[in-house]
Design a protein around this motif. Sequence first.
Motif, short mmCIF file in Angstrom:
data_model
loop_
_atom_site.label_atom_id
_atom_site.label_comp_id
_atom_site.label_asym_id
_atom_site.label_seq_id
_atom_site.Cartn_x
_atom_site.Cartn_y
_atom_site.Cartn_z
N TYR A 89 3.42 26.63 -15.78
CA TYR A 89 3.52 26.65 -17.24
C TYR A 89 4.65 27.60 -17.66
CZ TYR A 89 -0.73 24.00 -18.40
OH TYR A 89 -1.66 23.00 -18.58
N ILE A 90 4.67 28.76 -17.04
CA ILE A 90 5.81 29.64 -17.32
C ILE A 90 6.31 30.23 -15.99
CG2 ILE A 90 4.98 30.35 -19.64
CD1 ILE A 90 5.06 33.20 -17.64
N SER A 91 7.62 30.45 -15.92
CA SER A 91 8.18 31.21 -14.79
C SER A 91 9.31 32.08 -15.33
CB SER A 91 8.67 30.28 -13.68
OG SER A 91 9.72 29.48 -14.13
N VAL A 92 9.43 33.25 -14.74
CA VAL A 92 10.40 34.23 -15.20
C VAL A 92 11.08 34.83 -13.97
CG1 VAL A 92 10.32 36.64 -15.95
CG2 VAL A 92 9.47 34.86 -17.48
N LEU A 93 12.39 34.99 -14.04
CA LEU A 93 13.10 35.58 -12.91
C LEU A 93 13.13 37.10 -13.04
CD1 LEU A 93 16.13 33.13 -12.86
CD2 LEU A 93 14.40 33.33 -11.06
N SER A 94 13.02 37.81 -11.91
CA SER A 94 13.17 39.27 -11.94
C SER A 94 14.62 39.58 -12.31
CB SER A 94 12.87 39.88 -10.58
OG SER A 94 11.56 39.56 -10.22
N GLY B 64 4.72 30.21 -26.01
CA GLY B 64 4.16 28.91 -25.60
C GLY B 64 2.99 28.55 -26.50
N PHE B 65 2.11 29.53 -26.78
CA PHE B 65 0.96 29.29 -27.67
C PHE B 65 1.47 28.78 -29.02
CE2 PHE B 65 -1.94 32.80 -25.63
CZ PHE B 65 -2.02 32.03 -24.48
N LYS B 66 2.50 29.47 -29.53
CA LYS B 66 3.01 29.16 -30.87
C LYS B 66 3.68 27.78 -30.86
CE LYS B 66 6.04 31.51 -34.14
NZ LYS B 66 6.74 32.77 -34.37
N GLN B 67 4.48 27.53 -29.84
CA GLN B 67 5.25 26.30 -29.77
C GLN B 67 4.34 25.08 -29.57
OE1 GLN B 67 8.40 25.81 -30.30
NE2 GLN B 67 8.59 23.69 -29.59
N HIS B 68 3.36 25.21 -28.63
CA HIS B 68 2.50 24.06 -28.32
C HIS B 68 1.39 23.89 -29.36
CE1 HIS B 68 4.09 23.08 -24.30
NE2 HIS B 68 4.39 24.36 -24.25
N GLY B 69 0.98 25.00 -29.98
CA GLY B 69 -0.13 24.93 -30.96
C GLY B 69 -1.38 25.53 -30.35
N LEU B 70 -2.15 26.25 -31.17
CA LEU B 70 -3.32 26.96 -30.63
C LEU B 70 -4.44 26.02 -30.21
CD1 LEU B 70 -3.50 30.06 -33.01
CD2 LEU B 70 -2.45 29.88 -30.75
N ASP B 71 -4.46 24.79 -30.80
CA ASP B 71 -5.55 23.87 -30.45
C ASP B 71 -5.11 22.85 -29.39
OD1 ASP B 71 -3.69 22.68 -32.02
OD2 ASP B 71 -5.11 21.55 -33.28
N GLU C 253 -3.78 21.46 -25.48
CA GLU C 253 -4.21 21.60 -24.09
C GLU C 253 -3.52 22.78 -23.39
OE1 GLU C 253 -6.76 19.92 -23.14
OE2 GLU C 253 -6.60 20.99 -21.22
N TRP C 254 -2.21 22.90 -23.62
CA TRP C 254 -1.42 23.95 -22.96
C TRP C 254 -2.06 25.32 -23.23
CZ3 TRP C 254 1.49 28.38 -23.20
CH2 TRP C 254 2.55 28.54 -22.30
N SER D 57 -5.73 25.67 -21.86
CA SER D 57 -5.79 25.91 -20.40
C SER D 57 -5.46 27.36 -20.09
CB SER D 57 -4.78 25.04 -19.65
OG SER D 57 -4.93 23.72 -19.99
N MET D 58 -4.48 27.90 -20.81
CA MET D 58 -4.09 29.29 -20.52
C MET D 58 -5.18 30.27 -20.95
SD MET D 58 -1.05 29.45 -19.05
CE MET D 58 -0.07 30.87 -19.45
N THR D 59 -5.89 29.95 -22.04
CA THR D 59 -6.89 30.91 -22.53
C THR D 59 -8.22 30.78 -21.77
OG1 THR D 59 -7.36 29.41 -24.34
CG2 THR D 59 -5.96 31.27 -24.85
N GLN D 60 -8.31 29.75 -20.89
CA GLN D 60 -9.51 29.64 -20.05
C GLN D 60 -9.41 30.49 -18.80
OE1 GLN D 60 -10.10 25.52 -19.17
NE2 GLN D 60 -10.76 25.07 -21.25
N LEU D 61 -8.23 31.03 -18.54
CA LEU D 61 -8.05 31.82 -17.31
C LEU D 61 -8.87 33.10 -17.39
CD1 LEU D 61 -4.20 31.47 -16.71
CD2 LEU D 61 -6.05 29.98 -15.97
N GLN D 62 -9.22 33.61 -16.21
CA GLN D 62 -10.08 34.80 -16.17
C GLN D 62 -9.39 36.04 -16.72
OE1 GLN D 62 -12.25 35.40 -12.65
NE2 GLN D 62 -13.12 37.31 -13.43
#
Length: 596
Positions: A99-104, A183-190, A192-193, A196-201
């Motif tokens: 979903y997201i990747s960032v380079l050092s 990502g939350f803002k772009q995809h929308g809070l309701d 799937e993207w 799925s992210m907010t279901q993580l532990q």
Amino acid sequence: MSFANLRSSRKAKEARSFVKDAVTSKADENLPEQSVVIAGHCGTEQADLADTSMATSSHVSEPARIAALQVRESSIAGRGTFAKAAHKPGSVINAVKPYISVLSTPYLSTFCTNCSSPPKQDAKLKRCTRCRVVWYCSDQCQTLDWDIHKYECKALQRWAESAPDDAKIPSDALRSLGRILWGFKQHGLDREWTKSMTQLQSHRTSLPPSAFEPYTHLAHSLIRYLGVESPLELEPYGVKSTGDLVDVISRFTTNAFTLTSYTLNPIGVAVSPDAAFVNHSCDPNAVIVFPRVSDKQSTEEPQMSLVAIKKIPSGEEVTISYVDTTLPRELRQEELKETYNFECKCTLCSTVQYDDPRTAMYCPKRCGGLRPAPINGSTPPPCMKCKAVTGNLEGELDAFNVGQELLAKAATIQQSDPQRAKRLASNVIDVMTRAGLTPSCHPLLAVTRLHQELLVASLSESPTQETLDEAIRTSAKYVAGLSAILPTGHPVRGVALAELGKLLAVDEPAPPTDPSASLDRFPPSGSARLRLARETLVRARGELMIGFGTNHGGGLVGRELREAIVRLENELGAWTQGVQNALEDAKAARPNAHRI
Ligand SMILES: C[S@@+](CC[C@H](N)C(=O)[O-])C[C@H]1O[C@@H](n2cnc3c(N)ncnc32)[C@H](O)[C@@H]1O
């Protein structure tokens, strides 16, 4: 110096080799069945490359991966991931773009921010002209990333305006958290993207006190990075309270993976809910790798791949290791507690392992048996074969302490003063080897790895026979140590073997004039060395076909090795042919010689 440079020096010699006819490649005979036509002496290069990409682009399709896994309650902890079908070692269970990747920061200008690829051959990455921080390999990658980078770009510019000179680019964690929230803002809070992210532990309610300070610091920096001025402005990101913000940070730290290059160098961070429900074991049956699925640039890279390294029967829980499994139990537990907030109770951790190779020492009487390393304040353990006990307990404990200290020191100065780091590493290896540590024992294995990296980096355009041979010997010790710990097919083992094979295949700068003199020394010389290089590369490729996935052709390293093996086959053929030619020439010059 890179292996690529070393290889090109070998190529120059090939052009001078004394082959009479084209040499038939034998590499195919020893490679696994599923491999396709090998780029060889005949056949056009283009046709062969096309074959390769066909074989490797068939990674897991969408329906296949959905069918392959099930997330449900686990006896290990919370939710776990279970195989819905049986898997063989090398089976790619799942492959997804994170979903997201960032380079050092050090890799921002050497890998594409969208697909994490290095630039295509003879091409350069292009920098975003606004923030001047991120780079792309193509217009397509830049366009695809714009959905999120449009927010990030402004934030990076704003950050740079107020940051001190040595921190103009926010940390990896901050840039990752920024991308998650945008990502939350772009995809929308309701959507799937976001769901799925907010279901993580999250470990919000069980964070140890030691986490309070770093979390508070990160939260403050995040607010500054996002450019929000009041709590209300956080609502479009789904953050309505401090607790929500702690959840976002905890979900990230608990579920982030190290993004690696195709040779396993850590280059950044990746998060994917598709991989986040896999629990940890110190003796896992699977790994997460980023193998580079195709030889072509693809906007679908990086492909985060869950690959079986052992047989996984249908219904069994799939596990990976969150930490370096070559570390002894105490260090693994420390890291798991600190970063992931749990105590591991896997078999390796919960039973006493007298014969654990990570802490194994040779018998003090050198009877051929092993014993566990001594621990400060406890009775030294006897040899498991002859029961001998060390008479030099203090010296041995010193060797461990000095080893650990100097490893940390050498690692710190490896960039700034590689020569000194190399000398330090070499001295520590001597001390620990004399104290009786086996090659797999910590910290000898870790220092050997560091020494090998420093030796390879220092091989110049024209390495000397001595420096090359030393790099080969150190590489071989590293492979021996790893092989005592990691199972066949583990990608770390495969890559280490590949490095050893490539070093053995490098042109000998000054081989001994009498090759028979080198028969019983390591590394050997001449054709014996080339044969060993070939054997090592073939073995490495077999292991990479498991660790990076059979369907992925063993990843880009595995596919590169296939070509290296063919080159070696040709060269070995040239040796044999050359010797035959020389014998025939000698015979022709002395037509009556056999009558004497
Ligand atoms: C990436 S999540 C794995 C999925 C998690 N079990 C869930 O329910 O979402 C990592 C967290 O799972 C738990 N976990 C994973 N492996 C574990 C293990 N071997 N023993 C105990 N807890 C574990 C820990 O709480 C850890 O921080």
